[in-house]
Scaffold this motif. Sequence first.
Motif, PDB file in Angstrom:
ATOM      1  N   ASN A  91       0.938  -1.250  -0.143  1.00  0.00           N
ATOM      2  CA  ASN A  91      -0.042   0.141   0.189  1.00  0.00           C
ATOM      3  C   ASN A  91       1.033   1.085   0.060  1.00  0.00           C
ATOM      4  O   ASN A  91       0.838   1.957   0.810  1.00  0.00           O
ATOM      5  N   LEU A  92       1.685   1.340  -0.998  1.00  0.00           N
ATOM      6  CA  LEU A  92       2.699   2.444  -0.986  1.00  0.00           C
ATOM      7  C   LEU A  92       2.753   3.265  -2.444  1.00  0.00           C
ATOM      8  O   LEU A  92       1.865   2.820  -3.210  1.00  0.00           O
ATOM      9  N   GLU A  93       3.614   4.136  -2.392  1.00  0.00           N
ATOM     10  CA  GLU A  93       3.573   4.749  -3.951  1.00  0.00           C
ATOM     11  C   GLU A  93       4.579   3.999  -4.643  1.00  0.00           C
ATOM     12  O   GLU A  93       5.634   3.496  -4.495  1.00  0.00           O
ATOM     13  N   VAL A  94       4.137   3.716  -6.063  1.00  0.00           N
ATOM     14  CA  VAL A  94       4.897   2.844  -6.944  1.00  0.00           C
ATOM     15  C   VAL A  94       5.128   3.743  -8.088  1.00  0.00           C
ATOM     16  O   VAL A  94       4.159   4.521  -8.569  1.00  0.00           O
ATOM     17  N   TRP A  95       6.361   3.401  -8.724  1.00  0.00           N
ATOM     18  CA  TRP A  95       6.568   4.210 -10.013  1.00  0.00           C
ATOM     19  C   TRP A  95       5.615   3.482 -11.340  1.00  0.00           C
ATOM     20  O   TRP A  95       5.451   2.313 -11.233  1.00  0.00           O
ATOM     21  N   ILE A  96       5.194   4.446 -11.945  1.00  0.00           N
ATOM     22  CA  ILE A  96       4.460   3.998 -13.234  1.00  0.00           C
ATOM     23  C   ILE A  96       5.116   4.765 -14.445  1.00  0.00           C
ATOM     24  O   ILE A  96       6.147   5.723 -14.035  1.00  0.00           O
ATOM     25  N   GLY A  97       4.651   4.687 -15.558  1.00  0.00           N
ATOM     26  CA  GLY A  97       5.348   5.222 -16.757  1.00  0.00           C
ATOM     27  C   GLY A  97       5.042   6.902 -17.061  1.00  0.00           C
ATOM     28  O   GLY A  97       5.933   7.389 -18.178  1.00  0.00           O
ATOM     29  N   VAL A  98       4.520   7.615 -16.379  1.00  0.00           N
ATOM     30  CA  VAL A  98       4.085   8.888 -16.569  1.00  0.00           C
ATOM     31  C   VAL A  98       5.419   9.841 -16.104  1.00  0.00           C
ATOM     32  O   VAL A  98       5.783   9.378 -14.958  1.00  0.00           O
ATOM     33  N   TYR A  99       5.606  10.951 -16.821  1.00  0.00           N
ATOM     34  CA  TYR A  99       6.721  11.915 -16.264  1.00  0.00           C
ATOM     35  C   TYR A  99       6.537  13.091 -16.941  1.00  0.00           C
ATOM     36  O   TYR A  99       5.604  13.194 -17.983  1.00  0.00           O
ATOM     37  N   ARG A 100       7.043  14.153 -16.459  1.00  0.00           N
ATOM     38  CA  ARG A 100       6.957  15.298 -17.011  1.00  0.00           C
ATOM     39  C   ARG A 100       8.345  16.034 -17.150  1.00  0.00           C
ATOM     40  O   ARG A 100       9.219  15.986 -16.293  1.00  0.00           O
ATOM     41  N   LYS A 101       8.673  16.683 -18.326  1.00  0.00           N
ATOM     42  CA  LYS A 101       9.769  17.433 -18.718  1.00  0.00           C
ATOM     43  C   LYS A 101       9.425  18.826 -18.194  1.00  0.00           C
ATOM     44  O   LYS A 101       8.792  19.561 -18.915  1.00  0.00           O
ATOM     45  N   LEU A 102       9.910  19.294 -16.832  1.00  0.00           N
ATOM     46  CA  LEU A 102       9.236  20.539 -16.283  1.00  0.00           C
ATOM     47  C   LEU A 102       9.522  21.675 -17.202  1.00  0.00           C
ATOM     48  O   LEU A 102       8.854  22.671 -17.419  1.00  0.00           O
ATOM     49  N   TRP A 103      10.893  21.960 -17.646  1.00  0.00           N
ATOM     50  CA  TRP A 103      11.318  23.093 -18.198  1.00  0.00           C
ATOM     51  C   TRP A 103      11.956  22.828 -19.596  1.00  0.00           C
ATOM     52  O   TRP A 103      12.571  21.708 -19.874  1.00  0.00           O
ATOM     53  N   LYS A 104      11.685  23.654 -20.521  1.00  0.00           N
ATOM     54  CA  LYS A 104      12.076  23.642 -21.818  1.00  0.00           C
ATOM     55  C   LYS A 104      12.624  24.919 -22.545  1.00  0.00           C
ATOM     56  O   LYS A 104      12.205  25.823 -22.030  1.00  0.00           O
ATOM     57  N   TRP A 105      13.558  24.783 -23.630  1.00  0.00           N
ATOM     58  CA  TRP A 105      13.935  25.792 -24.376  1.00  0.00           C
ATOM     59  C   TRP A 105      13.260  25.887 -25.588  1.00  0.00           C
ATOM     60  O   TRP A 105      12.687  24.952 -26.104  1.00  0.00           O
ATOM     61  N   PRO A 106      12.847  27.038 -26.016  1.00  0.00           N
ATOM     62  CA  PRO A 106      11.895  27.234 -26.988  1.00  0.00           C
ATOM     63  C   PRO A 106      12.351  26.577 -28.222  1.00  0.00           C
ATOM     64  O   PRO A 106      11.611  26.251 -29.300  1.00  0.00           O
ATOM     65  N   ASP A 107      13.610  26.376 -28.695  1.00  0.00           N
ATOM     66  CA  ASP A 107      14.172  26.008 -29.890  1.00  0.00           C
ATOM     67  C   ASP A 107      14.607  24.604 -29.556  1.00  0.00           C
ATOM     68  O   ASP A 107      15.202  23.704 -30.462  1.00  0.00           O
ATOM     69  N   ASN A 108      13.865  23.926 -28.458  1.00  0.00           N
ATOM     70  CA  ASN A 108      13.960  22.579 -28.236  1.00  0.00           C
ATOM     71  C   ASN A 108      15.454  22.010 -28.216  1.00  0.00           C
ATOM     72  O   ASN A 108      15.832  20.916 -28.422  1.00  0.00           O
ATOM     73  N   TYR A 109      16.353  22.771 -27.668  1.00  0.00           N
ATOM     74  CA  TYR A 109      17.479  22.456 -27.346  1.00  0.00           C
ATOM     75  C   TYR A 109      17.656  21.502 -26.271  1.00  0.00           C
ATOM     76  O   TYR A 109      17.147  21.565 -25.180  1.00  0.00           O
TER      77      TYR A 109
END
Length: 353
Positions: A91-109
Amino acid sequence: MFSMILVEIVFCATYSQQSTTMMGRTLLGVLCLSGWNISSCLSLQYHYVADPKNWTEAQTYCREKYTDLATVETPEEMKQLNKTVLSSGINLEVWIGVYRKLWKWPDNYTNSGAEYRNWRNNNRIINYDFKCYVLFHNGEWYGHDCINAESFICYRGSQQNPEFVYVSVKKNWSSAQRFCRENFIDLATVKNHSENQNIQSLVPEYTYSWIGLYWDPDTYWSDGSGSSFRWFSYGYGYTLHPMSEVCGAADLENSGRWWLLNCETKCPFVCYSVRSSVVKRQVIKLRMKPENSSMDLNDPAVKADILNELQDRLKKNGLSGVTLKWREQPDGKVFHKERKMSKKKKKREKTEL
């Protein structure tokens, strides 16, 4: 008035575990959404792994042993995942496949230096409401409301060897980006301390200037799934760590609701796999009313034309990989005229319903 004709259709949907099994998952999902009466539309299996790992380690393990970290596409699949983990007494927290790339550069560098940051006072928490970033005259980066009007920094040249240009006209972040793209390359991407100092020297004292860094509102799946299903807990992202990426964990104490955690956190995790071969078989009865009463629907050519028409309609609705075939009756025929039902029989069937 033409007689109604009864016909039975058998269709089979099969797929193999190729192309990360996504074709098969999509097919069965479309079958369910299209109203076909499938006995089970959950084509995947979840596998709980108790050994705590960080998110990247868990992802590697799942890809080696199964298919990937768990993807969830429907509420039913979420229930299935919860049941899989809870059946292990966990009854714990378990990793699943969702994630977020929090910060981006506008030229997708994303190459060397893409992770460089110079947060104000090395702040470890960034306000959720401030989704764009400015560089202050002292070189520190501040979260700022994107609709504010500020001066800004563009660049020209190349990503590896940029030439920074200070623009004193004040614009909101989106307008500043549009101006940079129309007149230069883009808003500034800052890859290291040297470039940060270079920009700092261009910004007048006590002045904020937009740079290209912005908050990415989207979340993604490890296996590249386009699933739009989300099960985040309320308030999961009202404060965000200024790391580049955060990863999703299902909280089994909260109905499996998801949280975004530091990806380096050690957690047990859930993988998924798809059965290597799945066949779904369904018999459907149709009533057909031919336009021409003299047409012999049991003629092989006519049956083939009707079947092709049905197949084409399925494809137009995005249902590929489905095989249709007629089911013959004991007398070798497919089509039979529907007999008129007596009033007594109709009454009995209505009572049974």
